[in-house]
Design a protein around this motif. Structure first.
Motif, PDB file in Angstrom:
ATOM      1  N   UNK A 233      -4.201  25.809  -9.114  1.00 55.04           N
ATOM      2  CA  UNK A 233      -3.156  25.326  -8.220  1.00 55.04           C
ATOM      3  C   UNK A 233      -2.957  23.829  -8.457  1.00 55.04           C
ATOM      4  N   UNK A 234      -2.339  23.452  -9.575  1.00 56.48           N
ATOM      5  CA  UNK A 234      -2.165  22.035  -9.908  1.00 56.48           C
ATOM      6  C   UNK A 234      -1.401  21.306  -8.802  1.00 56.48           C
ATOM      7  N   UNK A 235      -1.824  20.089  -8.555  1.00 53.15           N
ATOM      8  CA  UNK A 235      -1.147  19.287  -7.534  1.00 53.15           C
ATOM      9  C   UNK A 235      -1.719  19.434  -6.150  1.00 53.15           C
ATOM     10  N   UNK A 236      -2.646  20.382  -5.930  1.00 51.53           N
ATOM     11  CA  UNK A 236      -3.284  20.514  -4.619  1.00 51.53           C
ATOM     12  C   UNK A 236      -4.016  19.218  -4.273  1.00 51.53           C
ATOM     13  N   UNK A 237      -3.849  18.761  -3.033  1.00 50.91           N
ATOM     14  CA  UNK A 237      -4.473  17.520  -2.588  1.00 50.91           C
ATOM     15  C   UNK A 237      -5.486  17.819  -1.488  1.00 50.91           C
ATOM     16  N   UNK A 238      -6.590  17.077  -1.512  1.00 53.82           N
ATOM     17  CA  UNK A 238      -7.690  17.277  -0.575  1.00 53.82           C
ATOM     18  C   UNK A 238      -7.822  16.039   0.305  1.00 53.82           C
ATOM     19  N   UNK A 239      -7.681  16.229   1.625  1.00 50.79           N
ATOM     20  CA  UNK A 239      -7.781  15.131   2.590  1.00 50.79           C
ATOM     21  C   UNK A 239      -9.121  15.208   3.303  1.00 50.79           C
ATOM     22  N   UNK A 240      -9.826  14.083   3.337  1.00 50.60           N
ATOM     23  CA  UNK A 240     -11.150  14.018   3.966  1.00 50.60           C
ATOM     24  C   UNK A 240     -11.089  13.049   5.144  1.00 50.60           C
ATOM     25  N   UNK A 241     -11.286  13.571   6.344  1.00 43.35           N
ATOM     26  CA  UNK A 241     -11.255  12.764   7.563  1.00 43.35           C
ATOM     27  C   UNK A 241     -12.666  12.623   8.103  1.00 43.35           C
ATOM     28  N   UNK A 242     -13.111  11.377   8.324  1.00 44.07           N
ATOM     29  CA  UNK A 242     -14.434  11.148   8.895  1.00 44.07           C
ATOM     30  C   UNK A 242     -15.165  10.024   8.197  1.00 44.07           C
ATOM     31  N   UNK A 243     -16.245   9.593   8.825  1.00 42.32           N
ATOM     32  CA  UNK A 243     -17.077   8.521   8.290  1.00 42.32           C
ATOM     33  C   UNK A 243     -18.532   8.971   8.281  1.00 42.32           C
ATOM     34  N   UNK A 244     -19.374   8.207   7.602  1.00 40.04           N
ATOM     35  CA  UNK A 244     -20.799   8.527   7.565  1.00 40.04           C
ATOM     36  C   UNK A 244     -21.485   7.871   6.382  1.00 40.04           C
ATOM     37  N   UNK A 245     -22.811   7.953   6.386  1.00 37.66           N
ATOM     38  CA  UNK A 245     -23.620   7.254   5.386  1.00 37.66           C
ATOM     39  C   UNK A 245     -23.357   7.740   3.955  1.00 37.66           C
ATOM     40  N   UNK A 246     -22.812   8.937   3.815  1.00 35.99           N
ATOM     41  CA  UNK A 246     -22.654   9.559   2.494  1.00 35.99           C
ATOM     42  C   UNK A 246     -21.302   9.251   1.862  1.00 35.99           C
ATOM     43  N   UNK A 247     -20.455   8.502   2.562  1.00 39.37           N
ATOM     44  CA  UNK A 247     -19.075   8.321   2.135  1.00 39.37           C
ATOM     45  C   UNK A 247     -18.955   7.673   0.755  1.00 39.37           C
ATOM     46  N   UNK A 248     -19.685   6.599   0.510  1.00 44.35           N
ATOM     47  CA  UNK A 248     -19.590   5.911  -0.789  1.00 44.35           C
ATOM     48  C   UNK A 248     -20.055   6.818  -1.924  1.00 44.35           C
ATOM     49  N   UNK A 249     -21.119   7.584  -1.680  1.00 45.49           N
ATOM     50  CA  UNK A 249     -21.599   8.523  -2.701  1.00 45.49           C
ATOM     51  C   UNK A 249     -20.530   9.565  -3.033  1.00 45.49           C
ATOM     52  N   UNK A 250     -19.815  10.025  -2.005  1.00 42.07           N
ATOM     53  CA  UNK A 250     -18.784  11.041  -2.218  1.00 42.07           C
ATOM     54  C   UNK A 250     -17.609  10.470  -3.023  1.00 42.07           C
ATOM     55  N   UNK A 251     -17.259   9.236  -2.740  1.00 41.08           N
ATOM     56  CA  UNK A 251     -16.181   8.603  -3.512  1.00 41.08           C
ATOM     57  C   UNK A 251     -16.582   8.463  -4.978  1.00 41.08           C
ATOM     58  N   UNK A 252     -17.842   8.096  -5.208  1.00 45.95           N
ATOM     59  CA  UNK A 252     -18.321   7.986  -6.597  1.00 45.95           C
ATOM     60  C   UNK A 252     -18.337   9.359  -7.272  1.00 45.95           C
ATOM     61  N   UNK A 253     -18.695  10.391  -6.507  1.00 46.20           N
ATOM     62  CA  UNK A 253     -18.695  11.739  -7.064  1.00 46.20           C
ATOM     63  C   UNK A 253     -17.284  12.161  -7.473  1.00 46.20           C
ATOM     64  N   UNK A 254     -16.294  11.840  -6.643  1.00 45.32           N
ATOM     65  CA  UNK A 254     -14.909  12.173  -6.978  1.00 45.32           C
ATOM     66  C   UNK A 254     -14.475  11.475  -8.263  1.00 45.32           C
ATOM     67  N   UNK A 255     -14.894  10.216  -8.411  1.00 45.81           N
ATOM     68  CA  UNK A 255     -14.590   9.472  -9.638  1.00 45.81           C
ATOM     69  C   UNK A 255     -15.232  10.147 -10.847  1.00 45.81           C
ATOM     70  N   UNK A 256     -16.509  10.500 -10.707  1.00 46.27           N
ATOM     71  CA  UNK A 256     -17.243  11.097 -11.819  1.00 46.27           C
ATOM     72  C   UNK A 256     -16.651  12.443 -12.231  1.00 46.27           C
ATOM     73  N   UNK A 257     -16.127  13.181 -11.250  1.00 46.67           N
ATOM     74  CA  UNK A 257     -15.533  14.491 -11.533  1.00 46.67           C
ATOM     75  C   UNK A 257     -14.103  14.358 -12.068  1.00 46.67           C
ATOM     76  N   UNK A 258     -13.564  13.148 -12.011  1.00 44.68           N
ATOM     77  CA  UNK A 258     -12.201  12.937 -12.491  1.00 44.68           C
ATOM     78  C   UNK A 258     -11.137  13.491 -11.572  1.00 44.68           C
ATOM     79  N   UNK A 259     -11.442  13.568 -10.259  1.00 44.39           N
ATOM     80  CA  UNK A 259     -10.480  14.154  -9.314  1.00 44.39           C
ATOM     81  C   UNK A 259     -10.043  13.150  -8.247  1.00 44.39           C
TER      82      UNK A 259
END
Length: 409
Positions: A233-259
């Motif tokens: 499903x090209x073009x599907x967008x994922x919205x993440x609402x919320x805060x927490x200690x894991x947020x920076x790690x998740x952003x880095x994971x998204x970068x590493x996955x190329x998404x």
């Protein structure tokens, strides 16, 4: 009620539960006083929707660590609750989670008030075991609260079993009262095109995650599923609402996955904007590794958005696979991607899930029903405590008679 969070101080689901339950109890004729932590810009005492809210100001003092803050907070809770009880005695104390244990315990033992406790989660469940001194302390405080309580309310059958296993609670001391939501909150006209236009073009789709950014919520599993979803499903967008200690790690994971260009971390979002995001979404995803209940899934169902969840904890109580939602294997990105694609590529299934889920929320998981069940727990505890008092009074009277007749030697 004793609770460490209450709106607008919202850290997790506990605040919303205490807020909704207290409001509905007031509508049913109960006088409710919530004693809670301070929050910037909020009054020390106010009445909102009939609920008396008392905010502990002493906790603004500087403390050296988290546990010192908790201890200071409990002193503040006691200060307020004792003053209120002296002015107009309470019938019952309702404590929410371990952070109010000391205050609840002292009020119970000092004033003879029956104590009901709601356990919204456990440290062992959140952390997949107890691994540190701090966790051992929290675990001990959770045990203490459940031990001292006359009745313990849990929000799911999974939590019922968890408390019996962790703390040795007898089944007849636990009442299962689920959380709920208010479908009328989402009953408004909304043009979602401007919201969707911020993230997707006309024929693309949106997957929404709402919750804390912590490992137990399984957001990293959802990120692992993103490449598989967008490959179909090209073009599907994922919205993440919320805060927490894991947020920076998740952003880095998204970068590493190329998404990164498919993922949007929105941080904290106010209630009004959040309601519109629900309306704009094509699916709500709850990929939790541990979930005592899963109130976000209910909110998605109330907003008439198909939900895709993991198969853990309380989610299993109300998300029926292919009936009220799609369930997937917890921790399995492939399974989660499969579940999301079931909804995104099958509009007939999505419509069916919306309809059956909404019906279930309207008739079972609404706060009116939940407040009534909570009042039933209160009444049971009050009746039993009165019986015990009467029995003790008779025993004391019999002992006094025996002593006065000289037969008590």
């Amino acid at each position: 009620m004793l609770s460490w969070e209450y709106p607008p101080r919202i850290i997790g689901g506990l605040a919303r539960v205490v807020w909704a339950l207290s409001r509905e109890l007031v509508l049913s004729g109960v006088e409710v006083h919530v004693v809670t932590a301070d929050h910037p810009g909020q009054a020390e005492h106010e009445v909102v929707d009939g609920v008396h809210i008392h905010r502990v100001k002493t906790q603004t003092d500087t403390t050296p660590d988290f546990l010192s803050w908790v201890n200071r907070f409990n002193f503040g809770l006691l200060q307020y609750a004792i003053k209120l009880h002296q002015q107009a005695p309470f019938d019952i104390i309702h404590a929410h989670d371990w952070m109010v244990t000391d205050a609840a315990w002292v009020l119970k033992s000092g004033f003879g008030l029956p104590l009901v406790a709601t356990m919204h989660a456990t440290e062992a469940g959140r952390m997949h075991g107890i691994h540190s001194d701090l966790q051992r302390y929290i675990h001990q405080m959770e045990w203490r609260l459940t031990f001292e309580a006359w009745e313990v309310i849990v929000n799911s059958h999974a939590m019922n079993g968890e408390l019996q296993t962790l703390f040795g609670l007898p089944p007849n001391k636990i009442a299962v009262v689920p959380n709920g939501t208010d479908p009328s909150v989402f009953d408004f006209e909304c043009d979602v095109r401007p919201i969707r236009g911020r993230f997707v073009s006309e024929h693309q789709q949106i997957v929404l995650y709402v919750g804390r950014m912590v490992r137990e919520k399984g957001v990293h599993v959802l990120l692992e599923a993103v490449p598989r979803v967008i490959s179909e499903r090209p073009g599907t967008q994922f919205l993440f609402v919320g805060t927490g200690y894991y947020l920076d790690d998740l952003k880095r994971q998204a970068e590493a996955l190329g998404v990164s260009h498919h993922t949007h971390f929105l941080g904290y979002v106010g209630d009004e904007e959040l309601k519109h995001l629900y309306k704009a979404a094509d699916a709500v995803c709850i990929p939790s590794l541990y979930e005592p209940f899963g109130i976000v899934a209910l909110e998605g169902m109330a907003a008439q958005v198909p939900v895709v969840t993991s198969d853990v904890g309380g989610l299993k109580d109300f998300v029926e696979n292919m009936e009220t939602g799609v369930t997937t294997y917890a921790g399995d990105a492939g399974s989660l991607a499969w579940g999301l694609l079931q909804v995104l590529r099958n509009p007939e299934l999505a419509d069916k899930l919306r309809e059956t889920a909404y019906d279930k929320v309207q008739h079972i998981y609404n706060w009116k029903v939940i407040a009534r069940r909570t009042r039933e727990v209160y009444q049971k505890v009050l009746n039993e405590s009165e019986m015990v008092k009467a029995e003790r009074s008779v025993m004391v009277s019999d002992k006094e008679k025996t002593a006065s007749s000289g037969k008590g030697r």
